[in-house]
Write an enzyme that holds these catalytic residues in place. Structure first.
Site, PDB file in Angstrom:
ATOM      1  CD  GLU A  93       9.667  11.519  51.595  1.00 24.18           C
ATOM      2  OE1 GLU A  93      10.744  11.172  51.086  1.00 24.18           O
ATOM      3  OE2 GLU A  93       9.298  12.711  51.634  1.00 24.18           O
ATOM      4  CB  CYS A 113      -1.063  16.347  49.005  1.00 24.65           C
ATOM      5  SG  CYS A 113      -2.063  17.673  49.710  1.00 24.65           S
ATOM      6  CB  CYS A 120       3.687  22.325  49.465  1.00 20.57           C
ATOM      7  SG  CYS A 120       3.722  20.834  50.472  1.00 20.57           S
ATOM      8  CB  SER A 195      -1.159  21.161  60.245  1.00 17.83           C
ATOM      9  OG  SER A 195      -0.968  22.276  59.409  1.00 17.83           O
ATOM     10  CG  LEU A 219      -3.439  32.702  56.869  1.00 21.26           C
ATOM     11  CD1 LEU A 219      -4.906  32.351  56.739  1.00 21.26           C
ATOM     12  CD2 LEU A 219      -3.240  33.829  57.880  1.00 21.26           C
ATOM     13  CG  ASN A 294      12.180  24.554  54.691  1.00 20.05           C
ATOM     14  OD1 ASN A 294      13.203  25.033  55.169  1.00 20.05           O
ATOM     15  ND2 ASN A 294      11.124  24.245  55.445  1.00 20.05           N
ATOM     16  CB  CYS A 337       7.933  22.792  56.698  1.00 22.96           C
ATOM     17  SG  CYS A 337       7.771  22.708  58.442  1.00 22.96           S
TER      18      CYS A 337
HETATM   19  N1  SAH Z   1      -2.089  19.660  54.490  1.00 21.52           N
HETATM   20  C1  SAH Z   1      -1.854  20.119  55.817  1.00 21.52           C
HETATM   21  C2  SAH Z   1      -0.749  19.349  56.493  1.00 21.52           C
HETATM   22  C3  SAH Z   1       0.620  19.605  55.917  1.00 21.52           C
HETATM   23  S1  SAH Z   1       1.469  20.629  57.024  1.00 21.52           S
HETATM   24  C4  SAH Z   1      -1.615  21.595  55.822  1.00 21.52           C
HETATM   25  O1  SAH Z   1      -1.512  22.177  54.750  1.00 21.52           O
HETATM   26  O2  SAH Z   1      -1.574  22.199  56.888  1.00 21.52           O
HETATM   27  C5  SAH Z   1       2.911  21.066  56.181  1.00 21.52           C
HETATM   28  C6  SAH Z   1       3.298  22.474  56.516  1.00 21.52           C
HETATM   29  O3  SAH Z   1       4.483  22.839  55.806  1.00 21.52           O
HETATM   30  C7  SAH Z   1       2.218  23.421  56.089  1.00 21.52           C
HETATM   31  O4  SAH Z   1       2.090  24.499  56.926  1.00 21.52           O
HETATM   32  C8  SAH Z   1       2.785  23.803  54.742  1.00 21.52           C
HETATM   33  O5  SAH Z   1       2.144  24.874  54.200  1.00 21.52           O
HETATM   34  C9  SAH Z   1       4.239  24.002  55.060  1.00 21.52           C
HETATM   35  N2  SAH Z   1       5.048  24.051  53.849  1.00 21.52           N
HETATM   36  C10 SAH Z   1       4.761  23.516  52.662  1.00 21.52           C
HETATM   37  N3  SAH Z   1       5.732  23.756  51.758  1.00 21.52           N
HETATM   38  C11 SAH Z   1       6.672  24.462  52.392  1.00 21.52           C
HETATM   39  C12 SAH Z   1       7.943  24.988  52.005  1.00 21.52           C
HETATM   40  N4  SAH Z   1       8.410  24.848  50.772  1.00 21.52           N
HETATM   41  N5  SAH Z   1       8.668  25.649  52.941  1.00 21.52           N
HETATM   42  C13 SAH Z   1       8.197  25.800  54.185  1.00 21.52           C
HETATM   43  N6  SAH Z   1       7.016  25.306  54.620  1.00 21.52           N
HETATM   44  C14 SAH Z   1       6.256  24.653  53.734  1.00 21.52           C
END
Ligand code: SAH
Length: 343
Positions: A93, A113, A120, A195, A219, A294, A337
Site C-alpha cells: 500500500e 513488517c 499498528c 522514520s 518513540l 487511529n 498512520c
Molecule cells: N517502521 C517505521 C515506519 C512506519 S511509520 C516506524 O515505525 O517509524 C508509521 C507511523 O505511524 C509510525 O510513527 C507509527 O508508529 C505510527 N502509527 C502506527 N500505528 C498507528 C496508529 N494506530 N495510530 C496512529 N499512528 C500509528
C-alpha cells in the site's frame, strides 16, 4: 528465459558504468534518467531521442514495469490509497496526501513488517520480504502521475508506510539517492523524511551518510516500561540507549530529530507520561509530532478526545517540549498512520 533487471534499481553512476561497457556515450544515461524520472516514460519506446538499436539493447537487458494497480481509494479529504501488486504477487500500500501547500507520498519499504508494534496494522500479517529499490521508486512514479490530478505536484516524501526503512537499509538508501539526484527525481533532501522504530545501529549508520534527509523516530512510549509494552523492538534497543543514540545523532549531524508520539487515551497522554518525557528529552534539541491513535480493529485502544489532545500538547509546551499535532488524513479509506497493512 533471462529475467530482465529493473532499470529503476540503478543509480545514475551504475547506469553510466553499464553504458561504458557497451561503449555508448555517457550522456545517454542522463537522457534515460530524464525520461524515467522527469518526463514520466513507462517504456523504452517513448525515449525518442535514443537510437533504435540502442533502445533494443536496453530492452534486452532491462525493463521498466509499472505496478498493477489493484485498488485505488480516494478519501473525502483527497488522500489517495493505492494497493499495488508486485511481480511475484506480493501486495503493498502507498498513500498520496494532497494538501493546500504540498503533495506528499507515504512510501512502503517492505511487504509486511517484522516489528509488531501493538497499535499498528502493518505488523499484523507479519513480514514477507524487503522491497527492491525499484519497487520503492515505482511507488513514487505512480504517485507523481496521480499528483497531476491535484493542485500541487508531488514535492515531499515520507518513508512511513508499511515496513521498517532501517530494516531494508541498502535499498532504502539507494532509493533516496535516486530521488535526491538532480538527474533523477530531483527532490531536495530536506523534503524527504525517514522514520524508524528505533534500530540503533542503523541510526548511527544513517548519521554517517552525510545527507540532509529528515529523521523521525517512532518513540510512542514515555519510558522503558511503557515502550516495552507498545513496541517489542524496545527489548532489543531500550529506551535510554535509543535516546542516547539520538543525542549522538544530533551532535554528529547538527540536525534536529522529530519524535513521533502516539496519543492513546489513558495510556500515553497522562501527566505521568508528560513528566517522564521531560526527563527523557533533557539536553536534546528536538521536536515532537503527536499522532492521535487511529483505530485498528485488532487493538483495544482509543483515541483521546480533542480536549485531551490539546491539554497534553499544552502540557508538553509548558515543560519546554515543542509539539505539533498530526491530524489524521484518509481515515475513511484506512489510509491514516498505522492503518496500512499487508494484504
Ligand atoms: N517502521 C517505521 C515506519 C512506519 S511509520 C516506524 O515505525 O517509524 C508509521 C507511523 O505511524 C509510525 O510513527 C507509527 O508508529 C505510527 N502509527 C502506527 N500505528 C498507528 C496508529 N494506530 N495510530 C496512529 N499512528 C500509528
Amino acid at each position: 528465459m533471462n529475467k530482465k533487471e529493473n532499470i529503476l534499481n540503478l543509480l545514475y553512476s551504475e547506469l553510466v558504468d553499464y553504458l561504458q561497457g557497451l561503449r555508448e556515450k555517457t550522456y545517454r544515461a542522463t537522457q534515460i534518467f530524464e525520461w524515467i524520472y522527469q518526463k514520466g516514460a513507462w517504456t523504452f519506446d517513448e525515449m525518442k531521442n535514443l537510437p533504435n538499436e540502442f533502445r533494443d539493447k536496453l530492452k534486452q537487458k532491462y525493463q521498466i514495469k509499472p505496478f498493477q494497480i489493484i485498488k485505488k481509494q480516494i478519501s473525502q479529504d483527497g488522500t489517495t490509497k493505492f494497493l499495488f501488486q508486485l511481480e511475484d504477487g506480493e501486495k503493498i500500500e502507498t498513500v498520496l496526501i494532497p494538501s493546500s501547500k504540498r503533495t506528499t507520498i507515504c512510501l512502503s519499504t517492505q511487504a509486511g513488517c517484522k516489528f509488531g508494534c501493538n497499535f499498528c496494522a502493518s505488523g499484523i500479517g507479519g513480514w514477507q520480504r524487503d522491497l527492491s529499490t525499484a519497487e520503492i521508486l515505482m511507488q513514487v512514479l505512480h504517485a507523481k502521475e496521480e499528483a497531476k490530478n491535484h493542485k500541487n505536484p508531488l514535492s515531499h516524501l515520507v518513508y512511513m508506510g508499511v515496513g521498517e526503512p532501517f530494516d531494508n537499509f541498502k535499498n532504502m538508501m539507494k532509493s533516496i539517492r535516486i530521488i535526491n539526484d538532480k538527474k533523477g527525481l530531483n527532490v531536495g533532501a530536506r523534503r524527504i523524511t525517514v522514520s524508524t522504530c528505533g534500530i540503533i545501529p542503523k541510526i548511527k549508520e544513517f548519521a554517517k551518510e552525510g545527507l540532509q534527509v529528515e529523521l523521525s523516530i517512532s518513540l510512542h512510549g514515555y519510558d522503558n516500561e511503557s515502550r516495552n509494552i507498545l513496541m517489542p523492538v524496545n527489548r532489543k534497543y531500550p529506551f535510554h540507549e535509543l535516546m542516547e543514540a539520538c543525542r549522538e545523532y544530533v551532535k554528529e549531524t547538527n540536525r534536529q530529530i522529530t519524535f513521533e508520539y502516539i496519543l492513546i487515551k489513558d495510556v500515553t497522554c497522562t501527566e505521568r507520561a508528560a513528566q517522564a518525557l521531560k526527563r527523557a528529552f533533557k539536553g536534546i534539541i528536538c521536536k515532537m509530532n503527536l499522532i492521535p491513535y487511529n483505530s485498528v480493529s485488532e487493538f483495544d485502544y482509543f483515541a483521546p478526545s480533542r480536549q485531551e489532545i490539546y491539554n497534553f500538547q499544552n502540557r508538553l509546551e509548558a515543560i519546554g517540549i515543542h509539539a505539533t499535532l498530526r491530524m489524521p488524513r484518509g481515515q475513511d479509506v484506512l489510509a491514516a498512520c498505522g492503518q496500512l497493512r499487508y494484504k
